[in-house]
Design an enzyme around this catalytic site. Sequence first.
Site, PDB file in Angstrom:
ATOM      1  N   TYR A  21     -41.447 -18.614 -41.651  1.00  0.00           N
ATOM      2  CA  TYR A  21     -40.116 -17.820 -41.803  1.00  0.00           C
ATOM      3  C   TYR A  21     -39.088 -18.189 -40.905  1.00  0.00           C
ATOM      4  CZ  TYR A  21     -42.140 -16.285 -46.320  1.00  0.00           C
ATOM      5  OH  TYR A  21     -42.674 -15.851 -47.278  1.00  0.00           O
ATOM      6  N   SER A  75     -39.856 -13.501 -54.744  1.00  0.00           N
ATOM      7  CA  SER A  75     -38.574 -13.975 -55.413  1.00  0.00           C
ATOM      8  C   SER A  75     -38.442 -13.252 -56.660  1.00  0.00           C
ATOM      9  CB  SER A  75     -38.409 -15.564 -55.695  1.00  0.00           C
ATOM     10  OG  SER A  75     -38.415 -16.049 -54.657  1.00  0.00           O
ATOM     11  N   PRO A  76     -38.433 -11.799 -56.787  1.00  0.00           N
ATOM     12  CA  PRO A  76     -38.193 -11.040 -57.977  1.00  0.00           C
ATOM     13  C   PRO A  76     -36.892 -11.340 -58.777  1.00  0.00           C
ATOM     14  CG  PRO A  76     -38.287  -9.634 -55.933  1.00  0.00           C
ATOM     15  CD  PRO A  76     -38.678 -10.770 -55.817  1.00  0.00           C
TER      16      PRO A  76
HETATM   17  N1  NAP Z   1     -45.587 -16.494 -50.867  1.00  0.00           N
HETATM   18  C1  NAP Z   1     -44.558 -17.361 -51.003  1.00  0.00           C
HETATM   19  O1  NAP Z   1     -44.597 -18.722 -51.363  1.00  0.00           O
HETATM   20  C2  NAP Z   1     -43.316 -16.902 -50.797  1.00  0.00           C
HETATM   21  C3  NAP Z   1     -42.149 -17.497 -51.333  1.00  0.00           C
HETATM   22  C4  NAP Z   1     -40.912 -16.993 -51.432  1.00  0.00           C
HETATM   23  C5  NAP Z   1     -40.701 -15.765 -50.896  1.00  0.00           C
HETATM   24  N2  NAP Z   1     -41.788 -14.855 -50.330  1.00  0.00           N
HETATM   25  C6  NAP Z   1     -41.662 -13.691 -50.013  1.00  0.00           C
HETATM   26  O2  NAP Z   1     -40.814 -12.905 -51.012  1.00  0.00           O
HETATM   27  C7  NAP Z   1     -39.753 -12.380 -50.475  1.00  0.00           C
HETATM   28  C8  NAP Z   1     -38.523 -12.213 -51.371  1.00  0.00           C
HETATM   29  O3  NAP Z   1     -38.164 -13.363 -51.858  1.00  0.00           O
HETATM   30  P1  NAP Z   1     -36.677 -13.950 -52.131  1.00  0.00           P
HETATM   31  O4  NAP Z   1     -36.054 -13.655 -50.594  1.00  0.00           O
HETATM   32  O5  NAP Z   1     -36.588 -15.158 -52.902  1.00  0.00           O
HETATM   33  O6  NAP Z   1     -36.319 -12.771 -53.075  1.00  0.00           O
HETATM   34  P2  NAP Z   1     -35.268 -12.428 -54.140  1.00  0.00           P
HETATM   35  O7  NAP Z   1     -34.829 -11.106 -54.409  1.00  0.00           O
HETATM   36  O8  NAP Z   1     -35.550 -13.156 -55.554  1.00  0.00           O
HETATM   37  O9  NAP Z   1     -33.942 -13.308 -53.615  1.00  0.00           O
HETATM   38  C9  NAP Z   1     -33.120 -12.871 -52.150  1.00  0.00           C
HETATM   39  C10 NAP Z   1     -31.747 -13.268 -52.645  1.00  0.00           C
HETATM   40  O10 NAP Z   1     -31.153 -12.888 -53.911  1.00  0.00           O
HETATM   41  C11 NAP Z   1     -30.120 -11.822 -53.490  1.00  0.00           C
HETATM   42  N3  NAP Z   1     -29.991 -10.794 -54.220  1.00  0.00           N
HETATM   43  C12 NAP Z   1     -31.067  -9.946 -54.203  1.00  0.00           C
HETATM   44  N4  NAP Z   1     -30.913  -8.520 -54.805  1.00  0.00           N
HETATM   45  C13 NAP Z   1     -29.471  -8.921 -55.204  1.00  0.00           C
HETATM   46  C14 NAP Z   1     -28.703  -8.214 -56.062  1.00  0.00           C
HETATM   47  N5  NAP Z   1     -29.126  -7.198 -56.585  1.00  0.00           N
HETATM   48  N6  NAP Z   1     -27.566  -8.632 -56.410  1.00  0.00           N
HETATM   49  C15 NAP Z   1     -27.243 -10.039 -55.909  1.00  0.00           C
HETATM   50  N7  NAP Z   1     -27.911 -10.748 -55.311  1.00  0.00           N
HETATM   51  C16 NAP Z   1     -29.075 -10.189 -54.796  1.00  0.00           C
HETATM   52  C17 NAP Z   1     -30.138 -11.783 -52.061  1.00  0.00           C
HETATM   53  O11 NAP Z   1     -28.932 -11.652 -51.273  1.00  0.00           O
HETATM   54  P3  NAP Z   1     -28.283 -10.399 -50.290  1.00  0.00           P
HETATM   55  O12 NAP Z   1     -29.322 -10.647 -49.008  1.00  0.00           O
HETATM   56  O13 NAP Z   1     -27.129 -10.636 -50.042  1.00  0.00           O
HETATM   57  O14 NAP Z   1     -28.742  -9.266 -50.995  1.00  0.00           O
HETATM   58  C18 NAP Z   1     -30.993 -13.068 -51.451  1.00  0.00           C
HETATM   59  O15 NAP Z   1     -29.981 -14.077 -51.151  1.00  0.00           O
HETATM   60  C19 NAP Z   1     -39.348 -13.236 -49.241  1.00  0.00           C
HETATM   61  O16 NAP Z   1     -38.584 -12.360 -48.480  1.00  0.00           O
HETATM   62  C20 NAP Z   1     -40.861 -13.568 -48.752  1.00  0.00           C
HETATM   63  O17 NAP Z   1     -41.326 -12.409 -47.906  1.00  0.00           O
HETATM   64  C21 NAP Z   1     -42.895 -15.550 -50.586  1.00  0.00           C
END
Ligand code: NAP
Length: 305
Positions: free
Chosen positions: A59, A216-217
């Site tokens: 990361y 990525s919820p």
């Molecule tokens: N195992 C794997 O292959 C894998 C792959 C991807 C991710 N992950 C893990 O999963 C975690 C979460 O994934 P993700 O970062 O993709 O999560 P996510 O919540 O789907 O996406 C986060 C993005 O969405 C925005 N966001 C979140 N809540 C929001 C809301 N209420 N309103 C508007 N925008 C919103 C955030 O912006 P803001 O920051 O501005 O709120 C950020 O840019 C990662 O940090 C990582 O630890 C694992």
Amino acid sequence: MTSVPSISLSQNGPSLSRLVYGCWRLHEDPVGVSPQRILEKIETCLELGIHSFDHADLYGEYSNERKFGETIRSKPSLRDSITIVTKCGIQLPGANRPGIRTKHYDTSRAHIVASAENSLKNLNIQKIDLLLIHRPDPLSDPDEIASAFAKLREEGKVLHFGTSNFSGSQFRLLQSRLDFPLSTNQIQFNPLYLDPLSDGTLDQALELRVKPMVWSPTAGGKIFNPREKNGIALLKTLIDLAGKKGKNPDQILYAWFLKHPSGLVPVLGTNDPGRIRSAAGAFDVSLTREEWFEIREAGAGGPVP
Ligand SMILES: NC(=O)c1ccc[n+]([C@@H]2O[C@H](COP(=O)([O-])OP(=O)(O)OC[C@H]3O[C@@H](n4cnc5c(N)ncnc54)[C@H](OP(=O)(O)O)[C@@H]3O)[C@@H](O)[C@H]2O)c1
């Protein structure tokens, strides 16, 4: 507000907070990546009961573990309050890995052991609570993975092990080589990506009583900034339900995950402490079956058969 509870991921598995804070996007925080800013988010999480933090070696181009570790160095007492999940197995070319020319996977014994030891160093911790193989590797030898896990476990460097993005058969194959249960499979799942409901992933989680972590919820934020028809309908459904219940749309979304009987553990991706706080409010929301299906229907673009 209800504090975020903890959940045991499997029999004798690690106890994680039911919402985990994901560190993939730490380096994208518009406010910065100073130890003070990271500490602000860690302390926000801890205040709410979110004590588990999800990392991967790569990361932030292999820099986020180190930044998080600097924060731990600045406040060593954090070590006793947090649980750490990290991952290994992806080799990404870039400035921090000059020897790598082609993105590839490496699940050899030597790489798994070296990566876990490097994560311990970067994170400034003595043990990893849960180590995941990041992606299924077409060249992986499950006996080698088992041997790496055994070594790390015997040395007390890693307490529990799991997978990420594994299919049901890949998970079962690796499990067959271990004499202890895998603790989780971390998967992509949200109302715009519903495959795990029908490809056997969540059936297997229920069968084995192994709780999946969900990455990525919010579909990387797409659910709250939709451009496609299904996404627009989904956001409207979340806003309508939120209005009806006096909650925020993101709380309705996270409650949708919490209702699934497999015990899903969403990994939060926001850098905004206000949004972390809001997510924790999902535990005060209860959805009826019909409301759960309304959200599924909007995301899928049609009703169940
Ligand atoms: N195992 C794997 O292959 C894998 C792959 C991807 C991710 N992950 C893990 O999963 C975690 C979460 O994934 P993700 O970062 O993709 O999560 P996510 O919540 O789907 O996406 C986060 C993005 O969405 C925005 N966001 C979140 N809540 C929001 C809301 N209420 N309103 C508007 N925008 C919103 C955030 O912006 P803001 O920051 O501005 O709120 C950020 O840019 C990662 O940090 C990582 O630890 C694992």
